[in-house]
Design a protein around this motif. Sequence first.
Motif, PDB file in Angstrom:
ATOM      1  N   ARG A 170       0.822  -1.216   0.000  1.00  5.51           N
ATOM      2  CA  ARG A 170       0.000   0.000   0.000  1.00  5.51           C
ATOM      3  C   ARG A 170       0.858   1.271   0.000  1.00  5.51           C
ATOM      4  NH1 ARG A 170      -5.253  -1.076   3.814  1.00  5.51           N
ATOM      5  NH2 ARG A 170      -5.828  -3.045   2.844  1.00  5.51           N
ATOM      6  N   GLU A 183       2.283   1.639  -3.578  1.00  4.74           N
ATOM      7  CA  GLU A 183       1.226   2.073  -4.491  1.00  4.74           C
ATOM      8  C   GLU A 183       0.799   3.509  -4.197  1.00  4.74           C
ATOM      9  OE1 GLU A 183      -1.888  -0.810  -4.073  1.00  4.74           O
ATOM     10  OE2 GLU A 183      -0.908  -2.230  -5.418  1.00  4.74           O
ATOM     11  N   GLY A 184       0.701   3.856  -2.925  1.00  2.00           N
ATOM     12  CA  GLY A 184       0.309   5.212  -2.548  1.00  2.00           C
ATOM     13  C   GLY A 184       1.324   6.253  -2.990  1.00  2.00           C
ATOM     14  N   ALA A 201       0.903   6.627  -6.771  1.00  2.00           N
ATOM     15  CA  ALA A 201      -0.368   7.303  -7.064  1.00  2.00           C
ATOM     16  C   ALA A 201      -0.316   8.779  -6.674  1.00  2.00           C
ATOM     17  CB  ALA A 201      -1.514   6.610  -6.340  1.00  2.00           C
ATOM     18  N   TYR A 233       2.171  10.318  -9.482  1.00  2.00           N
ATOM     19  CA  TYR A 233       1.830  10.192 -10.897  1.00  2.00           C
ATOM     20  C   TYR A 233       0.351   9.961 -11.166  1.00  2.00           C
ATOM     21  CZ  TYR A 233       6.836   9.896 -11.198  1.00  2.00           C
ATOM     22  OH  TYR A 233       8.163  10.164 -11.076  1.00  2.00           O
ATOM     23  N   GLY A 234      -0.466   9.914 -10.121  1.00  2.00           N
ATOM     24  CA  GLY A 234      -1.896   9.718 -10.297  1.00  2.00           C
ATOM     25  C   GLY A 234      -2.245   8.260 -10.573  1.00  2.00           C
ATOM     26  N   THR A 235      -3.529   8.014 -10.721  1.00  2.00           N
ATOM     27  CA  THR A 235      -3.973   6.638 -10.925  1.00  2.00           C
ATOM     28  C   THR A 235      -3.536   6.095 -12.289  1.00  2.00           C
ATOM     29  OG1 THR A 235      -6.119   7.472 -11.664  1.00  2.00           O
ATOM     30  CG2 THR A 235      -5.940   6.799  -9.372  1.00  2.00           C
ATOM     31  N   GLU A 236      -3.404   6.968 -13.265  1.00  2.00           N
ATOM     32  CA  GLU A 236      -2.930   6.512 -14.580  1.00  2.00           C
ATOM     33  C   GLU A 236      -1.487   6.034 -14.493  1.00  2.00           C
ATOM     34  OE1 GLU A 236      -2.083   8.229 -19.042  1.00  2.00           O
ATOM     35  OE2 GLU A 236      -3.631   9.194 -17.846  1.00  2.00           O
ATOM     36  N   LEU A 293      -0.025   4.922 -11.798  1.00  2.00           N
ATOM     37  CA  LEU A 293      -0.050   3.687 -11.015  1.00  2.00           C
ATOM     38  C   LEU A 293      -0.427   2.505 -11.900  1.00  2.00           C
ATOM     39  CD1 LEU A 293       0.137   2.202  -8.324  1.00  2.00           C
ATOM     40  CD2 LEU A 293      -2.235   2.873  -7.880  1.00  2.00           C
ATOM     41  N   SER A 294      -1.384   2.730 -12.773  1.00  2.00           N
ATOM     42  CA  SER A 294      -1.807   1.678 -13.693  1.00  2.00           C
ATOM     43  C   SER A 294      -0.686   1.309 -14.662  1.00  2.00           C
ATOM     44  CB  SER A 294      -3.035   2.136 -14.467  1.00  2.00           C
ATOM     45  OG  SER A 294      -3.425   1.168 -15.394  1.00  2.00           O
ATOM     46  N   ARG A 295       0.013   2.313 -15.199  1.00  2.00           N
ATOM     47  CA  ARG A 295       1.128   2.055 -16.128  1.00  2.00           C
ATOM     48  C   ARG A 295       2.267   1.304 -15.440  1.00  2.00           C
ATOM     49  NH1 ARG A 295       1.021   7.471 -17.615  1.00  2.00           N
ATOM     50  NH2 ARG A 295       2.940   7.695 -16.460  1.00  2.00           N
TER      51      ARG A 295
END
Length: 79
Positions: A25, A28-29, A32, A35-38, A40-42
């Motif tokens: 967490r 990931e936090g 995020a 760089y934002g949720t995008e 994090l997804s990348r």
Amino acid sequence: MMRPKKRYLVIKFEGVTPTADGARRLAEGAVAATYGTEGLSRAALKLIDYDEKSSTAIVRCALAALDEERETALDRFVT
């Protein structure tokens, strides 16, 4: 179709001793928040291993996001 290349990072947590879930967490936090949720997804982060005794985690991420992830890890966790 080619598989996306992956790289591995070692993150040492200082000042805190999170559980394995807490380490995931926190990583990931940090991504995020920066760089934002995008982003994090990348990054496609995955906690591979965590040693609570040494507060060290091995995290897998997408090669395309490696530079961003390294920068985030250094900014957030290494003093």
